[in-house]
Design an enzyme around this catalytic site. Structure first.
Site, PDB file in Angstrom:
ATOM      1  N   GLU A 132       8.727  -1.454   2.344  1.00  0.00           N
ATOM      2  CA  GLU A 132       7.573  -1.742   1.715  1.00  0.00           C
ATOM      3  C   GLU A 132       7.761  -1.044   0.228  1.00  0.00           C
ATOM      4  O   GLU A 132       7.754  -1.606  -0.861  1.00  0.00           O
ATOM      5  CB  GLU A 132       6.329  -1.496   2.181  1.00  0.00           C
ATOM      6  CG  GLU A 132       6.050  -1.784   3.494  1.00  0.00           C
ATOM      7  CD  GLU A 132       6.561  -1.200   4.722  1.00  0.00           C
ATOM      8  OE1 GLU A 132       5.837  -1.394   5.837  1.00  0.00           O
ATOM      9  OE2 GLU A 132       7.453  -0.324   4.728  1.00  0.00           O
ATOM     10  N   CYS A 189       2.630   4.302   3.298  1.00  0.00           N
ATOM     11  CA  CYS A 189       2.979   2.910   2.501  1.00  0.00           C
ATOM     12  C   CYS A 189       1.807   2.113   2.423  1.00  0.00           C
ATOM     13  O   CYS A 189       1.735   1.607   1.167  1.00  0.00           O
ATOM     14  CB  CYS A 189       3.703   2.226   3.404  1.00  0.00           C
ATOM     15  SG  CYS A 189       5.810   2.742   3.522  1.00  0.00           S
TER      16      CYS A 189
END
Length: 251
Positions: free
Chosen positions: A128, A159
């Site tokens: 990500e 994340c």
């Protein structure tokens, strides 16, 4: 989401070396197609091929875009990796990495849709975060961006927090995440991360059969074969949908 351990084999026992040899063979054919494309259409529409070796056969070619999105790798995933990593099993033994397939559409500029995938193993960070540092490097405030992710596993808490903060700062970016599995969804910090994403305007969805088929046709070196759903795909999808809806409900 940790790096994948060396030596992982498929569920049916296929040897990793055999798989790599097949990847290499497919890569050689793919490079030949690219060279033929470049000869036919000229430098303005050319596809740049990165250096290849048997160890990096999965590293894809690079497409060039003269607009704001810049340069990125355009890759096709191994069918083995897709079927293994995106399988929406409840207990994801051996699936200790994340594959992130992305599509980026940029409104307000004449630039083709940007598509490809990133994975933990090929970066020094989670997939990500790698997307925002290695693919989507620049966000112009006068343009609108529509980004769609199909991920093998939902984001970890760290994340999720970073993505939510990014979306709050960049309101011209609209992100939708389709998830094959929910990562450690029982943990309170994971649930809070998902709620943070929702509050930041991110659309969270569980992947369904049509979404798997889309990924198979768009991001996988499928050699013309159709996507064949596994036996429990629908059952697992419904289970994860119920869990996600419960997590995202207001307290």
């Amino acid at each position: 989401m940790l790096m994948m351990r060396n030596g992982i084999q498929s569920e049916n026992g296929n040897d990793k070396n055999t798989m790599l040899e097949k990847l290499w063979s497919n890569t050689v054919l793919y490079i030949a197609k690219i060279k033929k494309h470049n000869q036919r259409f000229g430098p303005e529409c050319s596809i740049k091929v990165s250096s290849y070796s048997r160890k990096t056969a999965a590293s894809g070619p690079e497409r060039h875009c003269s607009q704001e999105l810049g340069r990125t790798a355009r890759q096709l995933m191994s069918p083995f990796f897709f079927k293994f990593q995106f399988k929406n099993v409840e207990y994801s033994s051996g699936r200790n990495k994340t594959f992130l397939c992305y599509s980026v559409e940029q409104q307000g500029a004449e630039c083709p849709k940007l598509q490809g995938y990133v994975e933990d193993e090929h970066t020094s960070m989670h997939a990500e975060e790698a997307f925002f540092t290695e693919v989507f490097k620049e966000c112009k405030g006068n343009l609108k961006y529509s980004i769609v992710w199909h991920v093998s596993s939902s984001p970890c808490a760290a994340c999720a927090s970073k993505i939510a903060e990014y979306l709050k700062k960049n309101r011209n970016v609209h992100l939708t995440i389709f998830m094959a599995r929910l990562f450690m969804w029982e943990e309170p910090e994971i649930q809070q991360g998902l709620r943070l994403l929702k509050s930041a305007g991110c659309h969270l969805k569980i992947m369904k059969d049509p979404d798997y088929n889309h990924c198979w046709c768009t991001f996988v070196e499928n050699e013309g074969e159709s996507f064949v759903p596994w036996e429990d795909l629908q059952t697992s999808t419904l289970s994860y949908e119920g869990i996600l809806n419960e997590i995202l409900q207001p307290a």
